[in-house]
Motif scaffolding. Structure first.
Motif, short mmCIF file in Angstrom:
data_model
loop_
_atom_site.label_atom_id
_atom_site.label_comp_id
_atom_site.label_asym_id
_atom_site.label_seq_id
_atom_site.Cartn_x
_atom_site.Cartn_y
_atom_site.Cartn_z
N ALA A 294 11.02 -0.61 -11.91
CA ALA A 294 11.40 -1.09 -13.24
C ALA A 294 12.39 -2.24 -13.15
O ALA A 294 12.31 -3.22 -13.91
N VAL A 295 13.33 -2.13 -12.21
CA VAL A 295 14.31 -3.22 -12.01
C VAL A 295 13.58 -4.49 -11.60
O VAL A 295 13.85 -5.59 -12.13
N ALA A 296 12.65 -4.36 -10.65
CA ALA A 296 11.91 -5.53 -10.17
C ALA A 296 11.06 -6.14 -11.28
O ALA A 296 11.01 -7.37 -11.44
N ALA A 297 10.41 -5.28 -12.06
CA ALA A 297 9.57 -5.79 -13.15
C ALA A 297 10.42 -6.51 -14.18
O ALA A 297 10.02 -7.55 -14.73
N GLY A 298 11.60 -5.98 -14.44
CA GLY A 298 12.48 -6.60 -15.42
C GLY A 298 12.95 -7.98 -14.99
O GLY A 298 13.23 -8.84 -15.84
N SER A 299 13.04 -8.19 -13.68
CA SER A 299 13.48 -9.49 -13.17
C SER A 299 12.31 -10.42 -12.85
O SER A 299 12.51 -11.53 -12.34
N GLY A 300 11.09 -9.95 -13.13
CA GLY A 300 9.92 -10.78 -12.91
C GLY A 300 9.34 -10.71 -11.52
O GLY A 300 8.39 -11.43 -11.19
N ASP A 301 9.87 -9.83 -10.66
CA ASP A 301 9.36 -9.68 -9.29
C ASP A 301 8.23 -8.66 -9.30
O ASP A 301 8.40 -7.50 -8.93
N LEU A 302 7.05 -9.11 -9.70
CA LEU A 302 5.93 -8.19 -9.87
C LEU A 302 5.41 -7.65 -8.55
O LEU A 302 4.89 -6.53 -8.49
N LEU A 303 5.54 -8.44 -7.47
CA LEU A 303 5.08 -7.98 -6.16
C LEU A 303 5.86 -6.74 -5.73
O LEU A 303 5.27 -5.72 -5.34
N THR A 304 7.19 -6.83 -5.82
CA THR A 304 8.03 -5.67 -5.47
C THR A 304 7.79 -4.52 -6.43
O THR A 304 7.74 -3.35 -6.03
N ALA A 305 7.63 -4.85 -7.71
CA ALA A 305 7.41 -3.81 -8.71
C ALA A 305 6.14 -3.02 -8.39
O ALA A 305 6.13 -1.78 -8.44
N ASN A 306 5.08 -3.73 -8.05
CA ASN A 306 3.82 -3.05 -7.74
C ASN A 306 3.93 -2.22 -6.46
O ASN A 306 3.38 -1.11 -6.38
N GLN A 307 4.64 -2.76 -5.47
CA GLN A 307 4.79 -2.04 -4.20
C GLN A 307 5.58 -0.74 -4.41
O GLN A 307 5.18 0.32 -3.93
N ARG A 308 6.69 -0.84 -5.14
CA ARG A 308 7.51 0.36 -5.36
C ARG A 308 6.79 1.36 -6.26
O ARG A 308 6.97 2.57 -6.13
N ASP A 309 5.97 0.85 -7.17
CA ASP A 309 5.19 1.75 -8.02
C ASP A 309 4.19 2.54 -7.18
O ASP A 309 4.01 3.75 -7.39
N ARG A 310 3.56 1.86 -6.21
CA ARG A 310 2.63 2.56 -5.31
C ARG A 310 3.37 3.58 -4.46
O ARG A 310 2.87 4.68 -4.20
N ASP A 311 4.57 3.22 -4.00
CA ASP A 311 5.38 4.16 -3.22
C ASP A 311 5.69 5.41 -4.05
O ASP A 311 5.65 6.54 -3.54
N ALA A 312 6.01 5.18 -5.31
CA ALA A 312 6.32 6.30 -6.20
C ALA A 312 5.11 7.21 -6.38
O ALA A 312 5.24 8.45 -6.36
N GLU A 313 3.95 6.62 -6.54
CA GLU A 313 2.74 7.42 -6.73
C GLU A 313 2.45 8.25 -5.48
O GLU A 313 2.00 9.40 -5.58
N ARG A 314 2.70 7.68 -4.31
CA ARG A 314 2.49 8.44 -3.07
C ARG A 314 3.46 9.63 -2.99
O ARG A 314 3.09 10.71 -2.53
N SER A 315 4.68 9.41 -3.46
CA SER A 315 5.64 10.51 -3.47
C SER A 315 5.22 11.61 -4.45
O SER A 315 5.40 12.80 -4.18
N LEU A 316 4.65 11.20 -5.58
CA LEU A 316 4.15 12.19 -6.53
C LEU A 316 3.00 13.00 -5.92
O LEU A 316 2.91 14.22 -6.12
N GLU A 317 2.13 12.32 -5.18
CA GLU A 317 1.03 13.03 -4.52
C GLU A 317 1.58 14.01 -3.48
O GLU A 317 1.07 15.13 -3.34
N ALA A 318 2.62 13.58 -2.77
CA ALA A 318 3.24 14.46 -1.77
C ALA A 318 3.86 15.68 -2.45
O ALA A 318 3.78 16.81 -1.94
#
Length: 324
Positions: A294-318
């Motif tokens: 969310a921090v990255a998306a708010g600053s316009g860093d969509l690459l980091t935002a997407n990467q951290r979002d995928r990391d979060a989803e993997r943690s949810l799966e775990a």
């Protein structure tokens, strides 16, 4: 079915009323009558019957279970409650027949009845057959179809029941401390220390369940905060999303710390604690990753935002895999 006391099975070290060494003794004493003179026979007989019936109620606090491996525990409160009611009736008759100087004896056995009555409530709570399905409802809330409201309602119900059971246990402890130990032993013919051990053992199991449900409460708070965060992301309200995900991380961290408080839970709860520790750890990581996204998306860093979002989803799966 094998018949054994729940707390012994649960690893608490002694039975529900520490009755393992007393079972034979109480069996002999239940329903016993003392030899008395003709003029006071009725009152003394009823007093003796009350003591014996209360000892039978103590024995009825043993739990039937299907074995060590299936995790099922059965307890029927009707039997001990019925015996306690019978004992109280005997005490009423004894009180009417005996002289006033026997009032302390009557009150001692009434206190014994109060203690057993409270322990029935505690035992009924910690052996609730819905515990397994209720715990699963909380664990399943991490999935895509997780029912947060159902999980929240389940935890609220358990919190209310445990609060009531804790109050009854505190009352049992207070009543025990007020007992005249020598008088109790003369009347019931059991060592009051064994009664104390049983009260403490039930308290240990109750405390473990309170810890587990307290952690569940924090987990539900975390789930709800995650949901709010996702809603804010959809609205592109990234600062609000960051705050919500931060709340979720704090809630999951609190849950993990709560679960870590009980290093040696009873056997019946051990798997739930293991799953809860596993889930709360991965959920903390997921919330942190969503927060950073969310921090990255708010600053316009969509690459980091997407990467951290995928990391979060993997943690949810775990976290979801913790229940496998």
């Amino acid at each position: 079915m094998n018949r054994r006391q729940y707390l012994t099975r649960a690893g608490a070290g002694v039975g529900t009323l520490a009755l393992a060494p007393l079972a034979g003794c109480l069996g002999e004493l239940s329903g016993s009558e003392s030899t008395t003179s003709a003029e006071d026979r009725t009152g003394e007989r009823e007093l003796s019957r009350a003591a014996g019936t209360l000892n039978e109620a103590a024995l009825a606090l043993e739990i039937e279970d299907g074995g060590m491996d299936d995790g099922e525990v059965a307890f029927d409160a009707d039997e001990p409650n019925g015996l306690i009611a019978d004992a109280r009736a005997h005490l009423e008759t004894a009180a009417a027949e005996l002289d006033d100087d026997r009032a302390p004896d009557i009150e001692t056995l009434r206190t014994y009845a109060d203690i057993l009555e409270a322990l029935v409530v505690v035992t009924e709570t910690i052996t609730d057959e819905e515990l397994e399905s209720d715990a699963d409802a909380v664990f399943d809330a991490t999935g895509e179809d997780g029912e947060f409201e159902d999980a929240s309602a389940t935890v609220d119900r358990w919190m209310d029941e445990l609060e009531a059971a804790e109050a009854r246990h505190v009352g049992a402890v207070s009543d025990y401390e007020a007992l005249d130990g020598d008088r109790f032993e003369d009347l019931a013919r059991i060592d009051p220390v064994d009664l104390e051990d049983g009260i403490e053992s039930l308290g240990d199991v109750l405390e473990s369940l309170v810890t587990l449900v307290g952690g569940f409460d924090s987990m539900v708070e975390g789930y709800e905060a995650l949901e709010r965060g996702h809603e804010h992301v959809e609205d592109e309200a990234y600062e609000r999303a960051e705050s919500a995900f931060g709340d979720a991380k704090s809630a999951f961290e609190a849950a993990r710390e709560t679960f870590e408080e009980d290093k040696n839970p009873p056997d019946r709860l051990a798997d739930h604690f293991d799953t809860a520790r596993c889930q709360s750890g991965h959920l903390t990581e997921a919330a942190e990753a969503f927060e950073e996204a969310a921090v990255a998306a708010g600053s316009g860093d969509l690459l980091t935002a997407n990467q951290r979002d995928r990391d979060a989803e993997r943690s949810l799966e775990a976290a979801d895999d913790c229940t496998a």
